[in-house]
Design a protein around this motif. Structure first.
Motif, mmCIF file in Angstrom:
data_model
loop_
_atom_site.group_PDB
_atom_site.id
_atom_site.type_symbol
_atom_site.label_atom_id
_atom_site.label_comp_id
_atom_site.label_asym_id
_atom_site.label_seq_id
_atom_site.Cartn_x
_atom_site.Cartn_y
_atom_site.Cartn_z
ATOM 1 N N ILE A 258 -9.127 -10.694 9.594
ATOM 2 C CA ILE A 258 -8.436 -11.370 8.505
ATOM 3 C C ILE A 258 -7.399 -10.420 7.926
ATOM 4 C CG2 ILE A 258 -10.406 -12.835 7.936
ATOM 5 C CD1 ILE A 258 -10.867 -10.998 5.474
ATOM 6 N N THR A 259 -6.279 -10.988 7.485
ATOM 7 C CA THR A 259 -5.213 -10.223 6.850
ATOM 8 C C THR A 259 -5.077 -10.708 5.412
ATOM 9 O OG1 THR A 259 -4.048 -9.967 8.953
ATOM 10 C CG2 THR A 259 -2.780 -9.565 6.947
ATOM 11 N N VAL A 260 -5.186 -9.771 4.465
ATOM 12 C CA VAL A 260 -5.169 -10.104 3.040
ATOM 13 C C VAL A 260 -3.930 -9.474 2.414
ATOM 14 C CG1 VAL A 260 -6.486 -10.127 0.899
ATOM 15 C CG2 VAL A 260 -7.691 -10.003 3.107
ATOM 16 N N PRO A 261 -2.928 -10.283 2.021
ATOM 17 C CA PRO A 261 -1.713 -9.717 1.431
ATOM 18 C C PRO A 261 -1.753 -9.727 -0.098
ATOM 19 C CG PRO A 261 -1.334 -12.008 2.034
ATOM 20 C CD PRO A 261 -2.776 -11.720 2.347
ATOM 21 N N PHE A 262 -1.190 -8.682 -0.685
ATOM 22 C CA PHE A 262 -0.985 -8.600 -2.125
ATOM 23 C C PHE A 262 0.394 -7.996 -2.375
ATOM 24 C CE2 PHE A 262 -5.682 -8.520 -2.062
ATOM 25 C CZ PHE A 262 -5.974 -9.454 -3.056
ATOM 26 N N VAL A 263 0.992 -8.361 -3.519
ATOM 27 C CA VAL A 263 2.260 -7.773 -3.942
ATOM 28 C C VAL A 263 2.041 -7.067 -5.261
ATOM 29 C CG1 VAL A 263 4.665 -8.193 -4.586
ATOM 30 C CG2 VAL A 263 3.608 -9.555 -2.779
ATOM 31 N N VAL A 264 2.495 -5.821 -5.348
ATOM 32 C CA VAL A 264 2.276 -5.007 -6.543
ATOM 33 C C VAL A 264 3.599 -4.431 -7.026
ATOM 34 C CG1 VAL A 264 1.791 -2.941 -5.162
ATOM 35 C CG2 VAL A 264 0.921 -3.102 -7.499
ATOM 36 N N LYS A 265 3.713 -4.269 -8.329
ATOM 37 C CA LYS A 265 4.853 -3.577 -8.912
ATOM 38 C C LYS A 265 4.386 -2.226 -9.399
ATOM 39 C CE LYS A 265 8.702 -3.997 -12.154
ATOM 40 N NZ LYS A 265 9.370 -4.869 -13.174
ATOM 41 N N VAL A 266 4.978 -1.170 -8.835
ATOM 42 C CA VAL A 266 4.561 0.192 -9.129
ATOM 43 C C VAL A 266 5.498 0.785 -10.182
ATOM 44 C CG1 VAL A 266 4.193 2.513 -8.165
ATOM 45 C CG2 VAL A 266 3.624 0.471 -6.810
ATOM 46 N N PRO A 267 4.976 1.237 -11.304
ATOM 47 C CA PRO A 267 5.808 1.852 -12.352
ATOM 48 C C PRO A 267 6.435 3.160 -11.885
ATOM 49 C CG PRO A 267 3.626 1.232 -13.203
ATOM 50 C CD PRO A 267 3.562 1.136 -11.717
#
Length: 267
Positions: A258-267
């Motif tokens: 399974i492939t689990v994607p997330f998008v994050v904003k890094v300060p």
């Protein structure tokens, strides 16, 4: 065909000269890419047939040479494979983790398809014998209808259900230029019970690939405990600069990846 091959070679040599954009600094053996202080003495020449079209088989050849232009023949296994090839669309909505077959004399080959027209970024991740892990990238233009670009929107919730597993991602802290732990927790979607039967995928409990919004900063991150079977898998990395990143976690259970994607904003 010869003219196209020369054009591709020129493009790849130019990318090789700008290797900083696609080679991530290593981190305690858990993060892929060439070491910050390692000498990169290889070239990668990407070759395809003239006019790559969407939804059609495409044979991709990747030739690995030394800086002297001579083929590099020996490669070390890196998590069970001599080459990992990551293919993403320009907007990062499409992701594939591929493993080209080694034919000898520095040549890797694979046949694959691309789902739509547009630009794709390819990242070849390999380790010449006795040398540092190396990453080379190439931009491939695919003919066909180009869909509307997806907006890279940072997540507001950090739990997703994929393939019967409920996966939650958390961070101990999040700041560019600092070590950060990516903590994945797994529960069964039907029972809610912690998952303790994750299977090894390419020799480890999982793999994480991270790209920045421009698909220039590439991180291939390995778990701190490769033998874990759940319910937790921890990965340590460093985001090189502030901005938005897409994170793909790959795990295996019941014989299915399974492939689990997330998008994050890094300060």
């Amino acid at each position: 065909m010869k003219k196209v091959g020369l054009m591709l070679l020129a493009a790849v040599l130019l990318l090789s000269a700008c290797g900083k954009a696609v080679q991530s600094p290593g981190h305690e053996g858990h993060q892929g890419g060439a070491s910050e202080h390692a000498v990169d003495d290889t070239q990668a020449v990407f070759q395809t047939a003239d006019g790559v079209k969407a939804k059609q088989d495409t044979q991709l050849n990747i030739q690995i040479n030394g800086k002297d232009g001579k083929p590099i023949d020996q490669f070390d296994l890196n998590h069970e494979k001599k080459m990992h090839l990551i293919a993403v669309s320009k907007d990062l909505s499409y992701f594939r983790h591929l493993h080209p077959e080694y034919k000898g004399n520095g040549q890797f080959t694979i046949t694959t398809q691309f789902p739509a027209g547009g630009e794709y970024r390819l990242f070849a991740d390999y380790m010449p014998s006795g040398k540092a892990q190396t990453v080379k990238s190439y931009t491939l233009k695919v003919q066909g209808d180009v869909p509307q670009a997806a907006v890279l929107q940072p997540e507001t919730a950090w739990t997703k259900t994929v393939g019967g597993s409920v996966v939650t991602l958390s961070f101990d802290h999040l700041m560019a230029g600092m070590d950060v732990n990516l903590n994945y927790m797994f529960k069964d979607a039907q029972t809610g019970s912690p998952i303790k039967d994750l299977q090894p995928y390419l020799g480890a409990v999982g793999h994480v690939v991270i790209l920045d919004e421009a698909a220039e900063q590439y991180l291939h991150v390995h778990p701190t405990d490769e033998k874990s079977t759940g319910p937790e898998a921890v990965f340590k990395t460093t985001f090189p600069k502030s901005g938005k990143y897409k994170i793909w976690g790959e795990f295996q259970r019941g014989g299915k990846v399974i492939t689990v994607p997330f998008v994050v904003k890094v300060p």
